[in-house]
Design an enzyme around this catalytic site. Structure first.
Site, PDB file in Angstrom:
ATOM      1  N   CYS A 417       0.823  -1.203   0.000  1.00  0.00           N
ATOM      2  CA  CYS A 417       0.000   0.000   0.000  1.00  0.00           C
ATOM      3  C   CYS A 417       0.864   1.263   0.000  1.00  0.00           C
ATOM      4  O   CYS A 417       1.320   1.685  -1.045  1.00  0.00           O
ATOM      5  CB  CYS A 417      -0.981  -0.043   1.175  1.00  0.00           C
ATOM      6  SG  CYS A 417      -2.411   1.014   0.888  1.00  0.00           S
ATOM      7  N   HIS A 544      -3.590  -4.842   0.443  1.00  0.00           N
ATOM      8  CA  HIS A 544      -2.981  -5.447   1.637  1.00  0.00           C
ATOM      9  C   HIS A 544      -3.113  -6.970   1.566  1.00  0.00           C
ATOM     10  O   HIS A 544      -4.070  -7.536   2.096  1.00  0.00           O
ATOM     11  CB  HIS A 544      -3.688  -4.953   2.906  1.00  0.00           C
ATOM     12  CG  HIS A 544      -3.463  -3.502   3.182  1.00  0.00           C
ATOM     13  ND1 HIS A 544      -2.389  -3.037   3.899  1.00  0.00           N
ATOM     14  CD2 HIS A 544      -4.165  -2.409   2.818  1.00  0.00           C
ATOM     15  CE1 HIS A 544      -2.443  -1.714   3.980  1.00  0.00           C
ATOM     16  NE2 HIS A 544      -3.522  -1.301   3.322  1.00  0.00           N
ATOM     17  N   GLU A 546      -1.788  -9.179   3.173  1.00  0.00           N
ATOM     18  CA  GLU A 546      -1.743  -9.830   4.502  1.00  0.00           C
ATOM     19  C   GLU A 546      -3.140 -10.131   5.039  1.00  0.00           C
ATOM     20  O   GLU A 546      -3.319 -11.009   5.872  1.00  0.00           O
ATOM     21  CB  GLU A 546      -0.965  -8.976   5.517  1.00  0.00           C
ATOM     22  CG  GLU A 546      -1.426  -7.545   5.700  1.00  0.00           C
ATOM     23  CD  GLU A 546      -0.852  -6.591   4.659  1.00  0.00           C
ATOM     24  OE1 GLU A 546      -0.285  -7.081   3.663  1.00  0.00           O
ATOM     25  OE2 GLU A 546      -0.986  -5.369   4.830  1.00  0.00           O
TER      26      GLU A 546
END
Ligand code: GLN
Length: 568
Positions: A417, A544, A546
């Site tokens: 990001c 993102h 994750e």
């Protein structure tokens, strides 16, 4: 019999709520008893890992074929977690539907391996804002709107709606904070009522408490736990199970004391002591047969099953790594690991699948910026570097220096990001020679706004010029590194949380100089993945990744990054 009567009464009352003291709105078609409720509270103190415990319990239930729908209640008056400072409250987790929520929902998604939605998160603010708008719509006409029955009634409605919508066998309700907090008192009252209305066989209260073991005594003490549980009982809630957080396994003596004090049979007082890895907690629950006791008390019909092999294999990989990696992470919240919880977890997932233990080196980039530290000293002993999401100017020049170092020294780089945006700035300045190129977030009057807020594009997406949030489709360029990592998929779905993006005017000069945009919006010129084909691993993503990584299904980009770091 009693339960049936209660339910009949409930149905009647739901119809003519305004004439009575009751306010129990039942969603259309709600069948009491179809979904069971497990209510998890905490006593003595917060920070015991209630979310991890609840998720582990959910994992064990799912492994027995029971469909679990978790929900977390946070007592604060914010409507969601979007405006919370990660330094104070831990990372803001983003769900696929765009909800910004507490990081515990990330734990649930990872443990249960399923996507959650806004129905799985409730705050005090959300409840009150619903009630106030209902009041204005005239829904409570003629009545003074009260904590009991209206606030509690709306809370019960929210839970029952979740039960219906998710078609869950079990709703796993985690009450944030600690019993005794003023913020969750009315919520616990709603839980007391829920248990009464749904009936004994349909609700189970689990209290996670804390057994002290002061070093100067060298022995476990149960008083704080006893008092904490008493506080719950004063609210009219009789716990069915007590789970004791503690350093060492809880002694028989302490379990007895807690049992006597709380009317909980000693077999239902179990020990959740410190273990090497959180992935061992489902095993700890199984060992002490906690799930069996809950299954019995809720009269669920289930055939008991051993822990699935893939989970045990994963635990094994976590506990017995073959090698070690040191990964640098830059950022201004480096003081608090909770701010980067999902990144740490995603690295752990990808690490485990590559038999590597990941250690992190936190890099405070303000110190590089002001010359107190040298970038080459900071990065000489790391195997790869991550520049994570971020907002604002502080430390950003230091981050850009780190990225330059990684690009020039073949050090694996992964930008998330803000890290994607900073990589574009670095490349624009140092390769495309656009002097002082910047993001308008950091330098509103920059001559080369390579990162900019693009209102036309926001309008297209209908997001009102604010954050672009939640899961979106990313189109992957064939033949790119990203394409190979994503298993040659043409379209993938990842989660976003940003306001700024790569300014389309600069796509051409950036690409001409060797930067490849390998992921973009399927229709518009919004760039979402960048890579450098000549570098061992230089990848930046506007999203993102994750947030979508799971223990048994690590995110492919994280896998690629870890593999590249291992090669180095
Ligand atoms: N501040 C940047 C933006 O708003 C990046 C946000 C982030 O890293 N989540 O676009």
């Amino acid at each position: 019999m009693h339960q049936k009567q209660t339910q009949e009464i409930l149905k009647e009352l739901a119809k003519k709520s305004t004439d009575h003291e009751y306010y129990t709105p039942l969603p259309n078609g709600y069948a009491p008893g179809k979904t069971k409720y497990i209510i998890i509270t905490g006593s003595v103190m917060s920070g015991l890992g209630k979310g991890i415990f609840a998720s582990s319990l959910g994992r064990v239930f799912e492994d027995h074929g029971l469909r679990c729908s978790p929900i977390k209640f946070d007592g604060y008056l914010n409507i969601d977690a979007g405006t919370l400072n990660p330094y104070r409250h831990g990372e803001v987790f983003v769900l696929d539907d765009g909800l910004e929520c507490d990081m515990d929902l990330g734990t649930y998604e990872r443990f249960l391996d399923k996507n959650l939605s806004k129905e799985n998160y409730l705050t005090g603010g959300k409840i009150f804002s619903r009630i106030l708008s209902r009041e204005r719509e005239g829904s409570y006409l003629g009545r003074d709107v009260q904590f009991i029955p209206h606030v509690t009634g709306e809370i019960k409605r929210f839970l029952r709606e979740l039960a219906m919508k998710s078609k869950a066998d079990v709703v796993l309700m985690e009450v944030g904070g600690t019993v005794g907090d003023i913020e969750n008192e009315y919520f616990l009252e709603a839980m007391r009522q829920l248990a009464y209305e749904e009936g004994k066989a349909n609700c189970c209260f689990v209290n996670l408490t804390y057994v002290l073991e002061p070093e100067f005594l060298g022995e476990q003490k149960s008083k704080a736990a006893q008092l904490g549980i008493r506080r719950l009982m004063e609210l009219g809630i009789q716990p069915d199970v007590i789970a004791c957080r503690c350093h060492n396994p809880v002694t028989e003596k302490v379990r007895e004391k807690i049992s006597i004090y709380s009317n909980v049979p000693i077999d239902n007082v179990i020990s959740i002591h410190d273990v090497e890895s959180i992935y061992l907690i489902p095993g700890l629950i199984r060992e002490q047969r906690l799930h069996e006791r809950i299954i019995d008390s809720l009269r669920l019909k289930v055939k008991l099953k051993p822990e699935p092999n893939d989970w045990s294999d994963y635990v094994n990989k976590i506990l017995h790594p073959k090698t070690k990696l040191t990964i640098g992470i830059t950022g201004k919240y480096t003081g608090l690991r909770d701010s980067y919880a999902s990144i740490i977890k995603a690295m752990e997932h990808a690490g485990a699948h590559n038999f590597a233990k990941i250690e992190f080196k936190w890099i405070e980039t303000t110190e590089i910026e002001d010359g107190r530290k040298k970038v080459e000293d900071e990065l000489k002993d790391v195997d790869g570097i991550i520049v994570p999401g971020g907002f604002g100017k502080r430390g950003s020049e230091g981050k850009i220096q780190c990225i330059k170092y990684a690009r020039e020294n073949n050090l694996p780089y992964f930008g998330l990001c803000f890290g994607f945006q900073m990589a574009i700035i670095e490349f624009a300045r140092n390769v495309c020679k656009l002097k002082n190129a910047n993001s308008t977030e950091l330098e509103p009057n920059t001559r080369y706004p390579v990162i900019d807020i693009l209102p036309e594009q926001k309008k297209i997406e209908g997001l009102g010029g604010n954050m672009r949030l939640g899961g979106k489709v990313v189109e992957i360029r064939e033949g790119s590194i990203a394409h190979a990592l994503y298993g040659k998929k043409a379209l993938v779905r990842e989660r976003f949380r940003h306001r700024y993006e790569c300014n389309p005017e600069y796509i051409e000069p950036l690409e001409k100089n060797g930067l490849v945009f390998s992921g973009k919006h399927p229709e518009y010129r919004i760039m979402q993945i960048l890579e450098l084909p000549t570098h061992p691993f230089f990848v930046g993503v506007q999203f993102h990744p994750e947030f979508t990584s799971r223990p048994l299904r690590p995110n492919p980009l994280y896998m690629g990054f870890v593999k590249a770091c291992l090669k180095k």
